[in-house]
Structures are given as structure tokens and as C-alpha cells.
Scaffold this motif. Structure first.
Motif, mmCIF file in Angstrom:
data_model
loop_
_atom_site.group_PDB
_atom_site.id
_atom_site.type_symbol
_atom_site.label_atom_id
_atom_site.label_comp_id
_atom_site.label_asym_id
_atom_site.label_seq_id
_atom_site.Cartn_x
_atom_site.Cartn_y
_atom_site.Cartn_z
ATOM 1 N N ALA A 74 47.502 -61.981 -114.838
ATOM 2 C CA ALA A 74 48.528 -61.065 -114.758
ATOM 3 C C ALA A 74 49.211 -61.704 -113.006
ATOM 4 C CB ALA A 74 48.620 -59.787 -115.057
ATOM 5 N N VAL A 75 48.197 -61.430 -112.381
ATOM 6 C CA VAL A 75 48.335 -61.610 -110.766
ATOM 7 C C VAL A 75 48.910 -63.019 -110.855
ATOM 8 C CG1 VAL A 75 47.343 -62.008 -108.603
ATOM 9 C CG2 VAL A 75 46.783 -59.777 -109.917
ATOM 10 N N PHE A 76 48.104 -64.084 -111.373
ATOM 11 C CA PHE A 76 48.642 -65.461 -111.115
ATOM 12 C C PHE A 76 49.951 -65.707 -111.830
ATOM 13 C CE2 PHE A 76 44.475 -66.103 -109.434
ATOM 14 C CZ PHE A 76 44.850 -67.026 -108.515
ATOM 15 N N ALA A 77 50.153 -65.083 -113.086
ATOM 16 C CA ALA A 77 51.664 -65.271 -113.602
ATOM 17 C C ALA A 77 52.603 -64.901 -112.797
ATOM 18 C CB ALA A 77 51.624 -64.479 -115.050
ATOM 19 N N GLY A 78 52.447 -63.531 -112.295
ATOM 20 C CA GLY A 78 53.432 -62.963 -111.197
ATOM 21 C C GLY A 78 53.607 -63.796 -110.090
ATOM 22 N N LEU A 79 52.589 -64.537 -109.480
ATOM 23 C CA LEU A 79 52.961 -65.520 -108.373
ATOM 24 C C LEU A 79 53.693 -66.842 -108.797
ATOM 25 C CD1 LEU A 79 49.406 -65.628 -106.949
ATOM 26 C CD2 LEU A 79 51.209 -64.342 -105.864
ATOM 27 N N GLU A 80 53.617 -67.172 -109.973
ATOM 28 C CA GLU A 80 54.345 -68.185 -110.575
ATOM 29 C C GLU A 80 55.644 -68.120 -110.806
ATOM 30 O OE1 GLU A 80 52.340 -70.954 -113.371
ATOM 31 O OE2 GLU A 80 50.272 -70.424 -112.731
ATOM 32 N N LEU A 81 56.012 -66.811 -111.214
ATOM 33 C CA LEU A 81 57.428 -66.369 -111.583
ATOM 34 C C LEU A 81 58.088 -65.861 -110.475
ATOM 35 C CD1 LEU A 81 56.684 -64.507 -114.716
ATOM 36 C CD2 LEU A 81 57.858 -66.655 -114.666
ATOM 37 N N ALA A 82 57.304 -65.617 -109.190
ATOM 38 C CA ALA A 82 58.016 -64.796 -108.086
ATOM 39 C C ALA A 82 58.979 -66.047 -107.406
ATOM 40 C CB ALA A 82 56.952 -64.480 -107.143
ATOM 41 N N THR A 173 39.712 -67.199 -112.306
ATOM 42 C CA THR A 173 39.748 -66.961 -110.970
ATOM 43 C C THR A 173 39.342 -65.640 -110.403
ATOM 44 O OG1 THR A 173 42.225 -66.271 -111.692
ATOM 45 C CG2 THR A 173 41.703 -68.558 -110.934
ATOM 46 N N PHE A 174 39.544 -65.509 -109.082
ATOM 47 C CA PHE A 174 39.136 -64.535 -108.323
ATOM 48 C C PHE A 174 39.934 -64.273 -107.445
ATOM 49 C CE2 PHE A 174 35.851 -61.687 -106.106
ATOM 50 C CZ PHE A 174 36.267 -60.526 -106.195
ATOM 51 N N PHE A 175 41.307 -63.534 -107.525
ATOM 52 C CA PHE A 175 42.216 -63.649 -106.554
ATOM 53 C C PHE A 175 41.862 -62.932 -105.293
ATOM 54 C CE2 PHE A 175 45.919 -61.024 -104.746
ATOM 55 C CZ PHE A 175 46.729 -62.089 -104.353
ATOM 56 N N ARG A 176 41.104 -61.545 -105.463
ATOM 57 C CA ARG A 176 40.812 -61.111 -104.115
ATOM 58 C C ARG A 176 40.104 -61.916 -103.221
ATOM 59 N NH1 ARG A 176 38.561 -55.238 -104.994
ATOM 60 N NH2 ARG A 176 40.289 -55.409 -106.276
ATOM 61 N N ALA A 177 39.311 -63.014 -103.788
ATOM 62 C CA ALA A 177 38.475 -63.726 -102.708
ATOM 63 C C ALA A 177 39.092 -65.091 -102.202
ATOM 64 C CB ALA A 177 36.995 -64.413 -103.781
ATOM 65 N N LEU A 178 40.111 -65.602 -103.300
ATOM 66 C CA LEU A 178 40.774 -66.734 -102.924
ATOM 67 C C LEU A 178 41.576 -66.736 -101.942
ATOM 68 C CD1 LEU A 178 41.472 -68.020 -106.709
ATOM 69 C CD2 LEU A 178 39.983 -69.155 -105.206
ATOM 70 N N SER A 179 42.111 -65.424 -101.597
ATOM 71 C CA SER A 179 42.901 -65.491 -100.564
ATOM 72 C C SER A 179 42.056 -65.409 -99.435
ATOM 73 C CB SER A 179 43.890 -64.037 -100.536
ATOM 74 O OG SER A 179 42.621 -62.971 -100.413
ATOM 75 N N PHE A 180 41.055 -65.372 -99.200
ATOM 76 C CA PHE A 180 40.253 -65.221 -98.019
ATOM 77 C C PHE A 180 39.782 -66.991 -98.003
ATOM 78 C CE2 PHE A 180 39.181 -60.776 -98.520
ATOM 79 C CZ PHE A 180 38.931 -60.551 -97.122
ATOM 80 N N TRP A 181 39.286 -67.445 -99.191
ATOM 81 C CA TRP A 181 39.167 -68.942 -99.065
ATOM 82 C C TRP A 181 40.121 -69.723 -98.609
ATOM 83 C CZ3 TRP A 181 41.498 -72.563 -102.172
ATOM 84 C CH2 TRP A 181 40.556 -73.890 -102.224
ATOM 85 N N ALA A 182 41.337 -69.467 -98.985
ATOM 86 C CA ALA A 182 42.394 -70.236 -98.621
ATOM 87 C C ALA A 182 42.642 -70.184 -97.154
ATOM 88 C CB ALA A 182 43.708 -69.862 -99.312
ATOM 89 N N GLY A 183 42.272 -69.301 -96.571
ATOM 90 C CA GLY A 183 42.548 -69.428 -95.056
ATOM 91 C C GLY A 183 43.984 -68.936 -94.432
ATOM 92 N N PHE A 184 44.338 -69.760 -93.594
ATOM 93 C CA PHE A 184 45.823 -69.385 -93.140
ATOM 94 C C PHE A 184 45.560 -68.127 -91.984
ATOM 95 C CE2 PHE A 184 46.789 -71.708 -97.139
ATOM 96 C CZ PHE A 184 47.920 -72.276 -96.588
ATOM 97 N N ARG A 295 45.799 -70.072 -118.424
ATOM 98 C CA ARG A 295 45.509 -68.774 -117.980
ATOM 99 C C ARG A 295 45.895 -67.715 -118.707
ATOM 100 N NH1 ARG A 295 46.702 -70.374 -112.202
ATOM 101 N NH2 ARG A 295 45.040 -71.378 -111.500
ATOM 102 N N TYR A 296 47.041 -67.893 -119.365
ATOM 103 C CA TYR A 296 47.770 -66.936 -120.006
ATOM 104 C C TYR A 296 48.970 -67.558 -120.845
ATOM 105 C CZ TYR A 296 50.803 -67.809 -115.943
ATOM 106 O OH TYR A 296 51.741 -68.422 -115.028
ATOM 107 N N ILE A 297 49.535 -66.862 -121.788
ATOM 108 C CA ILE A 297 50.510 -67.144 -122.807
ATOM 109 C C ILE A 297 51.836 -66.055 -122.581
ATOM 110 C CG2 ILE A 297 51.488 -67.584 -124.904
ATOM 111 C CD1 ILE A 297 48.564 -68.492 -125.300
ATOM 112 N N ILE A 298 52.803 -66.549 -122.136
ATOM 113 C CA ILE A 298 54.084 -65.553 -121.815
ATOM 114 C C ILE A 298 54.843 -65.328 -123.067
ATOM 115 C CG2 ILE A 298 56.074 -65.108 -120.671
ATOM 116 C CD1 ILE A 298 55.016 -65.997 -117.908
ATOM 117 N N ARG A 299 55.009 -64.128 -123.748
ATOM 118 C CA ARG A 299 55.647 -64.289 -125.001
ATOM 119 C C ARG A 299 57.214 -64.067 -124.698
ATOM 120 N NH1 ARG A 299 56.160 -58.782 -128.069
ATOM 121 N NH2 ARG A 299 57.052 -59.613 -130.050
#
Length: 312
Positions: A74-82, A173-184, A295-299
Motif C-alpha cells: 500500500a505504501v509503494f502504491a501510494g508513492l507511485e500514484l502520488a 520491500t521494507f519501506f522503513r529501512a529503505l529510506s535509510f538505505w537510499a541515503g540523501f 507488488r499489488y493489483i489495483i482494482r
């Protein structure tokens, strides 16, 4: 524009309250925004509630999964739709306080590309749950060489960071950790976890265990290295036992070793079974990734509904 992504699973009672609270704060601060609700296979009318609010305010958008795919999806679907230049991910039950958002937004305007929400307290939860969470994040912190013990999914990401995360090919995926891993360039904002007004947590202890195992194995190969450690421990134990047995044989004090043999078999057998379980879990993860399923299917989405109404 600021996009706020709100994963929701059976949260019908919280949708309108959350939308009103967020809209009020963001309008007061003159922050252009959109609210993106992702219904993760909800069965209580969550998506229909989002559609109702979307008809009144086009800044409220939503999507519904074909089934429950989990919060990470759901988090990654939101990121892609935002559509925003920056995105904030938060819970739709307002346990992540909306009052912190203006501070996160101002830090982003100053040039920070990741603004992490850091818990100063975990709110009301059982002692056992708190201990489990502390152990899990302590392990993850050591694996990643970053302090994740107070981290959460409540964070702001610049569009550059969002583009990096959604471009990742991995399915688990593990969103909470990926934001650390990405850096910036990052900053931190502290907050206290609020109490839910309606409903209860959707996480069971069994679900948390599965979530922890999934995230550890998706982000680290240390469990595989434990197989080697157990093998070395087994060899060391065998050498010590062999030396003891030979010493007793030479000195003539050897006795029947049935108990020792049974214990040795049980210990080595236990190590072997644990090792096979760890290897099997990683093979299953590889199998899931190789299949390449989404990762998901949007209906359906609220945007499709608006488009249909305009065409009519």
C-alpha cells in the motif's frame, strides 16, 4: 504540492476524521496538498468512504487493491500514484500526529530530502510488544549500521527519493529501512504516538513475527551466515567430546556413552534442521522475486470514477 499517502485496512470510521484533520492543518499553513488513501483490500466500506469524500474535494484521491497485499504494498502504491513534489507516508488512524507535518514541510523547504519521524514514546502497548519491537529494531540497527530503534513509517520524502524507491525491482520491500538505505540529506522530527479514536490495531503477534522475519531476510544475509556459525559450533563441540572420550579410553575410565551419543545426535540434528529452515526461507524469497509478480493489483481508483462521470 505535498502528497500525503495513507494506507488503510478496514479504517472506514477514521477516513473522514483523518481527512478533516489533515485538510484543516494544511489549509491553515497554506500548504498545497493532496490526500492519497490506499484501501488494502478493506471489507468494511473504506474505499466507498474515500470515494464519497473525493466527490466533495478533488484533493482527496484513492485506490483500492483487488485483495489484501499488505501495508508495504500500500505504501509503494501510494508513492507511485502520488503527484506531489514531496510525499509524506503516515497512518490513517492519526496515531502519527498531523500537527508535526508543517515542521516536516518546512525542513523539506530548507533542502532536506528525507525527514524522519522519530518516536519519543510508543504510546499504550503491552510490555511484551514493546520488548519484541526493541529487540527487532536493535537487530536491524546492527545489521544496517543505522539507528532504527525509534524509527517509523511516518516520514517525508522528496520527489528524487520517491523516484529511487519506486524504481527498485524487488518485490519484498521494507519501506522503513529503505529510506535509510537510499541515503540523501536527512533530518529528524520527534513526535509522540497518539491513541486511536476508532478501531484497533490490525497487527497480531503472529503477524508481527512474520513481518519481522520477512524484513530481516529481505535486508540482510546474516541469518545465512548463522548457518556457518552453527556448523563451526557443532565441529568444536565434536572435537571437545572426541578429546574427552579418548582421554577416558586411554586412562581406562571410559563408560557407556549412550546418553552422550543421543545428545550429540540431537544437537547436530537441531543445527541441521535450523540451517535447512534458514536456507529454505531464502530460497522461497528468491522464488518469489524470480516470478516477477507485481507488488499489488489495483482494482479501481477515484480518478477513473471521475473520468467516467465526465464522459457521461
Amino acid at each position: 504540492m505535498l502528497s500525503i499517502i495513507l494506507p488503510a485496512y478496514n479504517e472506514k470510521q477514521n477516513i473522514e476524521r483523518t481527512a478533516e484533520a489533515l485538510s484543516g492543518i494544511l489549509e491553515k499553513e497554506n500548504i498545497p496538498f493532496e490526500l492519497v488513501f490506499i484501501s488494502d483490500g478493506s471489507t468494511d466500506g473504506t474505499y466507498e468512504e474515500v470515494c464519497r469524500l473525493s466527490e466533495r474535494d478533488e484533493r482527496i484521491r484513492g485506490a483500492e487493491f483487488s485483495r489484501n497485499f499488505g501495508k508495504e504494498a500500500a505504501v509503494f502504491a501510494g508513492l507511485e500514484l502520488a503527484l506531489g513534489d514531496a510525499c509524506i507516508v503516515m497512518d490513517c488512524d492519526l496515531q502519527h500526529p498531523p500537527e508535526v507535518i508543517p515542521e516536516m514541510y518546512r525542513l523539506w523547504q530548507k533542502g532536506f530530502e528525507v525527514v524522519e519521524g522519530i518516536k519519543t514514546s510508543r504510546g499504550k502497548e503491552s510490555i511484551f510488544h514493546g520488548m519484541f519491537a526493541g529487540v527487532f529494531y536493535g537487530i536491524m540497527s546492527r545489521m544496517m549500521k543505522m539507528d532504527m530503534r525509534s524509527s517509523s513509517d511516518f516520514k517525508l520524502l522528496d520527489r528524487k527519493v520517491v523516484n529511487v524507491l519506486v524504481s527498485l525491482g524487488e518485490r519484498n520491500t521494507f519501506f522503513r529501512a529503505l529510506s535509510f538505505w537510499a541515503g540523501f540529506r536527512s533530518a529528524k522530527v520527534e513526535y509522540e504516538v497518539q491513541e486511536r479514536a476508532f478501531g484497533s490495531s490490525k497487527w497480531s503477534f503472529r503477524g508481527l513475527i512474520r513481518y519481522a522475519i520477512s524484513n530481516v531476510t529481505s535486508f540482510s544475509t546474516i541469518p545465512l551466515q548463522l548457518v556457518t556459525v552453527m556448523g563451526m559450533a557443532s565441529i568444536l563441540f565434536s572435537v571437545v567430546l572426541a578429546v574427552q572420550t579418548l582421554f577416558k579410553y586411554i586412562t581406562g575410565t571410559a563408560v557407556e556413552g549412550f546418553t552422550t551419543v543421543i545428545l550429540l545426535i540431537l544437537i547436530i540434528g537441531g543445527f541441521i534442521m535450523i540451517s535447512l529452515g534458514i536456507i529454505g526461507h531464502y530460497l522461497a524469497r528468491i522464488y518469489e522475486e524470480v516470478k516477477g509478480r507485481p507488488r499489488y493489483i489495483i482494482r479501481r481508483t477515484t480518478g477513473e470514477k471521475r473520468k467516467t462521470e465526465r464522459d457521461v
